[in-house]
Write an enzyme that holds these catalytic residues in place. Structure first.
Site, PDB file in Angstrom:
ATOM      1  N   ARG A   1       0.619  -1.127  -0.081  1.00 13.44           N
ATOM      2  CA  ARG A   1      -0.025   0.122  -0.171  1.00 13.44           C
ATOM      3  C   ARG A   1       1.068   1.564  -0.113  1.00 13.44           C
ATOM      4  O   ARG A   1       0.216   2.341  -0.215  1.00 13.44           O
ATOM      5  CB  ARG A   1      -1.234   0.370   1.433  1.00 13.44           C
TER       6      ARG A   1
ATOM      7  N   TYR B   1     -16.999  16.315 -16.387  1.00 14.98           N
ATOM      8  CA  TYR B   1     -17.232  14.974 -15.762  1.00 14.98           C
ATOM      9  C   TYR B   1     -19.219  15.048 -14.978  1.00 14.98           C
ATOM     10  O   TYR B   1     -18.736  15.411 -14.239  1.00 14.98           O
ATOM     11  CB  TYR B   1     -16.200  14.069 -15.664  1.00 14.98           C
TER      12      TYR B   1
ATOM     13  N   ASP C   1      -8.357  18.578 -14.677  1.00 18.07           N
ATOM     14  CA  ASP C   1      -8.617  16.720 -15.092  1.00 18.07           C
ATOM     15  C   ASP C   1      -7.531  16.848 -16.994  1.00 18.07           C
ATOM     16  O   ASP C   1      -8.628  18.017 -17.430  1.00 18.07           O
ATOM     17  CB  ASP C   1     -10.205  16.696 -14.554  1.00 18.07           C
TER      18      ASP C   1
ATOM     19  N   LYS D   1      -8.986   6.165 -19.262  1.00 20.49           N
ATOM     20  CA  LYS D   1      -9.080   6.433 -21.130  1.00 20.49           C
ATOM     21  C   LYS D   1      -8.083   6.754 -21.877  1.00 20.49           C
ATOM     22  O   LYS D   1      -7.328   5.405 -22.112  1.00 20.49           O
ATOM     23  CB  LYS D   1      -9.932   7.856 -20.989  1.00 20.49           C
TER      24      LYS D   1
HETATM   25  C1  PLP Z   1     -13.778   9.053 -17.319  1.00 21.44           C
HETATM   26  C2  PLP Z   1     -14.014  10.350 -16.207  1.00 21.44           C
HETATM   27  C3  PLP Z   1     -13.369  10.256 -15.135  1.00 21.44           C
HETATM   28  C4  PLP Z   1     -13.403   9.505 -13.887  1.00 21.44           C
HETATM   29  O1  PLP Z   1     -12.847   8.313 -13.774  1.00 21.44           O
HETATM   30  P1  PLP Z   1     -13.096   6.881 -13.768  1.00 21.44           P
HETATM   31  O2  PLP Z   1     -11.410   6.269 -14.233  1.00 21.44           O
HETATM   32  O3  PLP Z   1     -14.238   6.470 -14.390  1.00 21.44           O
HETATM   33  O4  PLP Z   1     -13.202   7.037 -12.544  1.00 21.44           O
HETATM   34  C5  PLP Z   1     -13.011  11.734 -14.323  1.00 21.44           C
HETATM   35  N1  PLP Z   1     -12.666  13.023 -15.247  1.00 21.44           N
HETATM   36  C6  PLP Z   1     -12.792  13.002 -16.748  1.00 21.44           C
HETATM   37  C7  PLP Z   1     -12.921  13.972 -18.152  1.00 21.44           C
HETATM   38  C8  PLP Z   1     -13.878  11.395 -17.317  1.00 21.44           C
HETATM   39  O5  PLP Z   1     -13.817  11.103 -18.788  1.00 21.44           O
END
Ligand code: PLP
Length: 390
Positions: free
Chosen positions: A56, A108, A182, A207
């Protein structure tokens, strides 16, 4: 020695690390959850000779990944976590009850859901900014603004925010405030927020970073050691860590990130230009880079027809993978928002969001056009790659 360029950092991810005794070019995958100590003396000195005790806290394969994540975003440290939402949660562990945070208004859907929770349970105070009016931002910011949270291009309506400008406004009002970006949509291949004044970058590694629709992960990258230290404490304490196997898969995927992004872009440019000539498509939104293209249809009937008849593009949530995917944000990613909030942002029942994959672009275009029961309209002699951007 000067730092290598991004393509090299990515292609060489994990090569020549400290953890392989045989010179393996591919990073070894260490599954072990714990590491043996040769003596009590070593434990008393808090200096395990291997550098490891319990996974961890740290584990070799994840460490190699984190080195790459930090380098690719020009940060001082990175934390690989179990999902994009875990990454967002890790950043918000820096804040306290009563803290004032500004967010851009088109994020998101899961981020809004989490922010609403933080507001109702911890009284963290959120204010929304429209992401385009910098005078308005100036008025929203005060010396006790702790942070701004933004996505650019925005999701799903592809508005562009000037990170430099935002950072300047925030840091002038309060040098300690944190500009958090983000960067899931553009990745460091097209945008490196930490070099534009941001303090923290977050990714849903589910992604583009992983890119193959086969793992769930997230990353937080910090610019300054002081923030990194606090993040690391919370990372270790709450256990949001990414497991060794997914760390290894993600490291492997990063090696092809820059080539994948280039092809996502060239495919998306072609798709965006062609879709803007299809008669039943009202408007196409594309930022010019990356693989995300949104479009409005004139009628809801066509939405159903399209989603029921696609043969190449998959009707599935998520984005950023080799396979093209399409979603209906109003009913999927942004379903938790109120109808009023969605309407205000233009997330209507006829807005679709396409993640253009790495297939031959003509197959993607033909699939969409034929599912709509249309043919391509009058061919534009020199289609702009930035078709109808807003
Ligand atoms: C999918 C997504 C998230 C969340 O990510 P997860 O891996 O599904 O928890 C956050 N920000 C953006 C822009 C996303 O496309």
């Amino acid at each position: 020695m000067t730092e290598n360029r991004l393509d090299t950092i990515l292609a060489q991810a994990g090569n020549r690390n400290n953890h392989d005794q045989y010179g393996s070019v591919s990073t070894p995958l260490y599954f072990s959850s714990n590491f043996r100590h040769p003596s009590l003396e070593e434990v008393e000195a808090s200096d395990p000779h291997s550098g490891y005790s319990y996974s961890r806290l740290s584990t070799p394969t994840r460490d190699v990944l984190q080195d790459t994540l930090a380098k690719m975003e020009s940060g001082c440290a990175a934390y690989a976590v179990s999902s994009g939402m875990a990454a967002i949660q890790l950043v918000f562990s820096l804040f306290k009850t009563g803290d004032k945070i500004i967010t851009s208004d088109d994020l998101y859907g899961g981020s809004f859901r989490y922010f609403d929770y933080l507001e109702s349970h911890y009284n963290i105070q959120f204010t929304k900014w429209n992401g385009t009016d910098y005078d308005e931002l100036q008025q929203l910011v005060s010396p006790d603004t702790k942070a701004i949270w933004l996505e650019t291009p925005s999701n799903p309506t592809m508005k562009i925010i000037d990170i430099d400008k935002v950072a300047n406004i925030l840091h002038t009002a309060n040098p300690e405030s944190l500009v958090c970006v983000d960067n899931t949509f553009l990745t460091p291949v097209y945008q490196q927020p930490l070099t534009q004044g941001a303090d923290i970058v977050v990714h849903s590694a589910t992604k583009y970073l992983s890119g193959h629709n086969d793992l769930l992960g997230g990353a937080v990258i910090a610019k300054k050691p002081q923030i990194a230290e606090e993040l690391e404490f919370n990372f270790n304490t709450t256990g949001v860590t990414l497991d060794p196997f997914d760390s290894w898969l993600l490291l492997r995927s990063l090696k092809t990130l820059s080539v994948r992004m280039e092809r996502h872009t060239s495919n998306a440019q072609k798709v965006a230009a062609c879709l803007s000539n299809v008669p039943c498509i009202e408007k196409v939104l594309y930022s010019g880079q990356g693989g995300m293209v949104s479009f409005y249809l004139y009628s809801e009937d066509k939405v159903r027809q399209l989603l029921d008849n696609l043969k190449v593009v998959a009707f599935a949530e998520s984005l950023g993978g080799v396979e093209s995917l399409i979603t209906l944000p109003a009913k999927q990613t942004h379903a938790d928002m109120t109808e009023e909030a969605r309407q205000k942002l233009g997330i209507t029942s006829t807005l679709l969001r396409l993640s253009v994959g790495l297939e031959n672009p003509d197959d993607i275009i033909e699939d969409i056009v034929s599912a709509l029961g249309e043919s391509l309209g009058q061919e534009n002699p020199s289609p702009s790659p930035y078709a109808n951007i807003n």
